[in-house]
Design a protein around this motif. Sequence first.
Motif, short mmCIF file in Angstrom:
data_model
loop_
_atom_site.label_atom_id
_atom_site.label_comp_id
_atom_site.label_asym_id
_atom_site.label_seq_id
_atom_site.Cartn_x
_atom_site.Cartn_y
_atom_site.Cartn_z
N UNK A 149 28.80 17.23 -13.14
CA UNK A 149 30.21 17.46 -13.49
C UNK A 149 30.97 18.33 -12.50
N UNK A 150 30.25 19.05 -11.64
CA UNK A 150 30.89 19.97 -10.69
C UNK A 150 30.47 19.56 -9.28
N UNK A 151 31.29 18.82 -8.54
CA UNK A 151 30.87 18.29 -7.24
C UNK A 151 30.48 19.36 -6.23
N UNK A 152 31.01 20.58 -6.36
CA UNK A 152 30.71 21.61 -5.37
C UNK A 152 29.48 22.44 -5.71
N UNK A 153 28.85 22.19 -6.86
CA UNK A 153 27.62 22.89 -7.23
C UNK A 153 26.43 22.11 -6.70
N UNK A 154 25.48 22.83 -6.09
CA UNK A 154 24.34 22.15 -5.48
C UNK A 154 22.98 22.64 -5.98
N UNK A 155 22.94 23.79 -6.62
CA UNK A 155 21.66 24.40 -7.01
C UNK A 155 21.88 25.11 -8.33
N UNK A 156 21.10 24.75 -9.37
CA UNK A 156 21.30 25.32 -10.71
C UNK A 156 19.97 25.82 -11.26
N UNK A 157 19.93 27.09 -11.63
CA UNK A 157 18.74 27.68 -12.25
C UNK A 157 18.94 27.79 -13.75
N UNK A 158 17.84 27.66 -14.49
CA UNK A 158 17.87 27.93 -15.92
C UNK A 158 17.79 29.44 -16.15
N UNK A 159 18.46 29.90 -17.20
CA UNK A 159 18.26 31.28 -17.67
C UNK A 159 17.95 31.21 -19.16
N UNK A 160 17.24 32.23 -19.66
CA UNK A 160 16.73 32.15 -21.02
C UNK A 160 16.19 33.50 -21.45
N UNK A 161 15.98 33.66 -22.77
CA UNK A 161 15.22 34.79 -23.28
C UNK A 161 13.74 34.45 -23.11
N UNK A 162 12.93 35.47 -22.94
CA UNK A 162 11.52 35.25 -22.66
C UNK A 162 10.66 36.16 -23.54
N UNK A 163 10.51 35.83 -24.84
CA UNK A 163 9.71 36.67 -25.73
C UNK A 163 8.27 36.75 -25.27
N UNK A 164 7.69 37.91 -25.44
CA UNK A 164 6.30 38.10 -25.01
C UNK A 164 5.36 37.34 -25.94
N UNK A 165 4.52 36.50 -25.34
CA UNK A 165 3.52 35.72 -26.07
C UNK A 165 4.12 34.91 -27.21
N UNK A 166 5.37 34.49 -27.04
CA UNK A 166 5.98 33.62 -28.03
C UNK A 166 6.52 34.35 -29.23
N UNK A 167 6.35 35.68 -29.30
CA UNK A 167 6.86 36.43 -30.44
C UNK A 167 8.36 36.64 -30.29
N UNK A 168 9.04 36.72 -31.40
CA UNK A 168 10.49 36.94 -31.36
C UNK A 168 10.77 38.35 -30.84
N UNK A 169 11.84 38.47 -30.07
CA UNK A 169 12.23 39.78 -29.57
C UNK A 169 12.65 40.67 -30.72
N UNK A 170 12.50 41.98 -30.55
CA UNK A 170 12.91 42.93 -31.57
C UNK A 170 14.41 42.84 -31.80
N UNK A 171 14.87 43.15 -33.02
CA UNK A 171 16.30 43.08 -33.29
C UNK A 171 17.12 43.87 -32.27
N UNK A 172 18.12 43.22 -31.73
CA UNK A 172 18.98 43.87 -30.75
C UNK A 172 18.43 43.87 -29.34
N UNK A 173 17.19 43.42 -29.17
CA UNK A 173 16.58 43.42 -27.83
C UNK A 173 16.60 42.02 -27.26
#
Length: 331
Positions: A149-173
């Motif tokens: 959708x954006x002709x001038x974009x050439x490289x796109x990285x994913x960003x995400x939360x990364x809980x340790x060992x699949x556990x949910x992050x602590x509230x507010x963290x």
Amino acid sequence: MLEEVERWLADRSWSAADRPLDQLLEAKRASGSTVSVVLPALDEEATVGAIVEKVRRDLIEGLPFPLVDELVVVDSGSSDRTAAVAAAAGARVVRRDEVLPRIPALPGKGEVLWRSLLVTGGDIVCFVDADLRDFSSAFVSGIVGPLLTEPDVQFVKAMYDRPWDGAAAAPGAVEQGGRVTELVARPLLNLHWPQLAGFVQPLGGEYAVRRSLLERLPFPVGYGVELGLLVDALHTVGLDALAQVDVGVRRHRHQDGRALGRMAAAIYRTAQLRLSRGHSPGHRWGYPLVRPELIQFERGPDGFVPHAYPVDTEERPPMAEIEEYALRRAA
């Protein structure tokens, strides 16, 4: 520099939900672009099948036409059933050593990504790690979206939360990045390439790139590949051609401390090579001349025992310089 990062974050950071699938399909139809998804895999039989199935179900089958045109798993020498599981799930499986056989393969993830350019044909190449759990197809559609959708974009990285060992992050963290990201990569980028400081997950294995850019970049063969590609893309096409997309939560297999130490050394060396390019006459991309070692310790019966591990510093040249690739593209 903070103002530039904030501007870039406002202009080039999105959520996967910003571009619904029907919008992406329409943009793909209009542009005529093709999309290749590549999973580099080494002993990932427990997770690779579910990822392949999810991509096929959500982004290939049951659509007016597919968002993903080819789905390839490149097996880098697995000793388990990774190749069989991936093939049964519907991926085309290619063995690393069968690609470009005149150049003996080196161990490392970057080597697999580099060789994948020879066995895929998409205008957009999307890399996805094969050890992800609870995989969402938004990891693919989200990062491919801006390239459609954006002709001038050439490289796109994913960003995400990364809980340790699949556990949910602590509230507010919010857990952003792994240990190597926070202790090595982020300080390096902030100190030496502050334009890239806005990337939430600079070492993430999920990113989509236009082939026309990828084929012009060198590939570190090992763990330094993500940092190397990001830095070289910045110098090749500029910050505004780079973007990131929030795809939610990433859960995957974590490595032990010694493995992370080796990863950190490779990433540091990758950065060092790029910083020294101006002092390497005749080496446009700063190819390494030596392969340093990292000494780590394990406790044995008689005390601590040193072990030397080579640090991945070899780099493959831009694929556009490889004769077989040039002939394939010409054909």
